[in-house]
Design a protein around this motif. Structure first.
Motif, short mmCIF file in Angstrom:
data_model
loop_
_atom_site.label_atom_id
_atom_site.label_comp_id
_atom_site.label_asym_id
_atom_site.label_seq_id
_atom_site.Cartn_x
_atom_site.Cartn_y
_atom_site.Cartn_z
N HIS A 60 0.88 -1.17 0.00
CA HIS A 60 0.00 0.00 0.00
C HIS A 60 0.92 1.22 0.00
O HIS A 60 1.81 1.32 0.83
N PHE B 51 -5.50 4.71 -6.65
CA PHE B 51 -6.40 5.77 -6.19
C PHE B 51 -6.08 7.09 -6.91
O PHE B 51 -6.98 7.86 -7.23
N HIS C 3 -0.62 6.98 -5.64
CA HIS C 3 -1.32 6.45 -4.46
C HIS C 3 -2.10 5.22 -4.89
O HIS C 3 -2.93 5.29 -5.80
N ALA D 222 -2.38 0.51 -4.49
CA ALA D 222 -2.04 -0.78 -3.88
C ALA D 222 -1.64 -1.76 -4.96
O ALA D 222 -2.16 -1.73 -6.08
N GLU E 89 -13.09 -1.97 -3.63
CA GLU E 89 -12.83 -0.69 -2.96
C GLU E 89 -14.13 -0.22 -2.33
O GLU E 89 -15.19 -0.22 -2.99
N ASP F 239 -7.34 2.63 3.84
CA ASP F 239 -6.51 3.57 3.08
C ASP F 239 -6.60 4.97 3.68
O ASP F 239 -5.58 5.63 3.88
N THR F 240 -7.80 5.45 3.94
CA THR F 240 -7.98 6.75 4.58
C THR F 240 -9.01 6.62 5.69
O THR F 240 -9.96 5.84 5.58
N ARG G 109 -5.40 4.05 9.72
CA ARG G 109 -4.86 4.08 8.36
C ARG G 109 -3.71 3.09 8.21
O ARG G 109 -2.85 2.97 9.08
N ALA G 110 -3.71 2.37 7.11
CA ALA G 110 -2.67 1.41 6.73
C ALA G 110 -2.69 0.15 7.58
O ALA G 110 -1.79 -0.69 7.46
N ARG H 207 -11.88 5.24 3.12
CA ARG H 207 -11.69 4.44 1.90
C ARG H 207 -10.93 3.19 2.29
O ARG H 207 -9.91 3.25 3.00
N MET H 208 -11.40 2.04 1.81
CA MET H 208 -10.84 0.76 2.23
C MET H 208 -10.78 -0.20 1.04
O MET H 208 -11.47 -0.01 0.04
#
Length: 327
Positions: free
Chosen positions: A61, A90, A134, A136, A192, A216-217, A229-230, A253-254
């Motif tokens: 990521h 992204f 940005h 994955a 996503e 992600d966020t 995050r992460a 966001r995932m």
């Protein structure tokens, strides 16, 4: 994307599952991709705690990275065996070239799925128009019946689907009534998810699947467990629903990944997936000897004028792998 660690560990993929009602939290580790302005990625799979989620065996990521500072992505031709690579962005754009002759762009919201099969090589370079990178990079282990198959490449642009408060882009498998047409060797889920501030979603999923949720966020609660995050939350097979709540102050966001537990032992080292130490040693030697197994990438132009035109394989470690079985 290549694993460009100078001394990549040999990984026998398998893990003991936590109880079905708990969520296992997996933190990432930073891995530089190399070069004078090394782009750093956050790696959540594989780790000692967990090597696989379904057939998903690798997850990097990265970003958002200012390309003027990080240098962006410039990965020369490198090999793969026994796996598929799934690229998901992204922000930004990446140019892909492989030894099947495929020349494609990776763009936000679009799946590029490359099948290595018996062997392939490819390059990845962020484009000149990219200012922020940005996304994955994910790998999928191929089962034994498919790992020596032909090279392949698939491209798919999923439409966003709203289900209650969540918006999903389903790039592999099926979720919230949306289904990807891309075929995979084992059942998989890749999507996503976007969740507004304060919103919750309860997703109906296949209870035969184990699942991983990468944030992600934002910050979320996943099955009653907080994730930042992460971080990657792992849910063992047996759940027919997954509940996600946005606890943060920004939209979450995932990436949701899933699949039935992978029932085979695999050995993963550098960019290869095999079944034994001997497999890996053979793949490495063939790559070093420019074997036809991997073919050649045409058209790669790196950013460094005097840079290399293919990644050399790192030396094998002295230790021998003793396979460990999945539970």
């Amino acid at each position: 994307m290549s694993n460009v660690e100078a001394h990549p560990p040999e990984v026998v993929c398998g893990a003991e599952d936590p109880p079905a009602h708990t969520i296992e939290v997996i933190s990432s580790r930073d891995v530089p991709l190399g070069g004078p302005r090394a782009m750093t990625v956050r790696r959540t799979l594989p780790q000692r705690k967990r090597s696989l989620i379904g057939a998903w065996c690798f997850l990097d990521h990265y970003g958002p990275d200012d390309v003027s500072v990080s240098g962006g992505m410039d990965v020369p031709p490198h090999p793969h065996t026994g796996l598929q690579t799934a690229s998901w962005l992204f922000t930004g754009e990446i140019e892909h070239r492989d030894s099947s002759g495929v020349h494609a762009m990776v763009r936000p919201g679009e799946l590029n799925l490359m099948t290595a099969g018996r062997g392939i090589c490819h390059s990845e370079v962020s484009t000149a128009s990219t200012t922020v990178l940005h996304g994955a990079q994910l790998w999928i282990a191929l089962p034994d019946a498919h790992r020596d198959g032909p090279r392949d490449f698939a491209h798919f642009v999923p439409d966003p689907v709203r289900a209650g408060q969540v918006t999903a882009r389903v790039f592999l498998g099926a979720l919230v009534g949306s289904e990807s047409p891309v075929q995979t060797a084992t059942p998989l889920l890749g999507a996503e998810l976007l969740l507004p501030v304060g919103a919750s979603a309860e997703l109906d999923v296949d209870p035969a699947f184990e699942h991983g949720l990468l944030v992600d966020t934002g910050a979320v609660e996943f099955g009653g467990t907080g994730l930042g995050r992460a971080e990657l939350g792992f849910a063992a097979a047996g759940r027919s629903t997954l509940r996600i709540t946005n606890l943060g102050e920004v939209p979450a966001r995932m990436l949701l990944l899933g699949g039935p537990p992978f029932g085979e032992e695999i050995v993963m080292w550098w960019n290869f997936v095999g079944r034994s130490h001997e497999d890996i040693a053979d793949y490495r030697e063939e790559w070093q000897q420019h074997s036809a197994r991997f073919g050649e990438v045409h058209g790669y132009v790196g950013r460094e004028p005097a840079g290399i035109d293919r990644l050399p394989a790192p030396p094998l470690p002295h230790a021998r792998i003793t396979p460990r079985r999945n539970r």
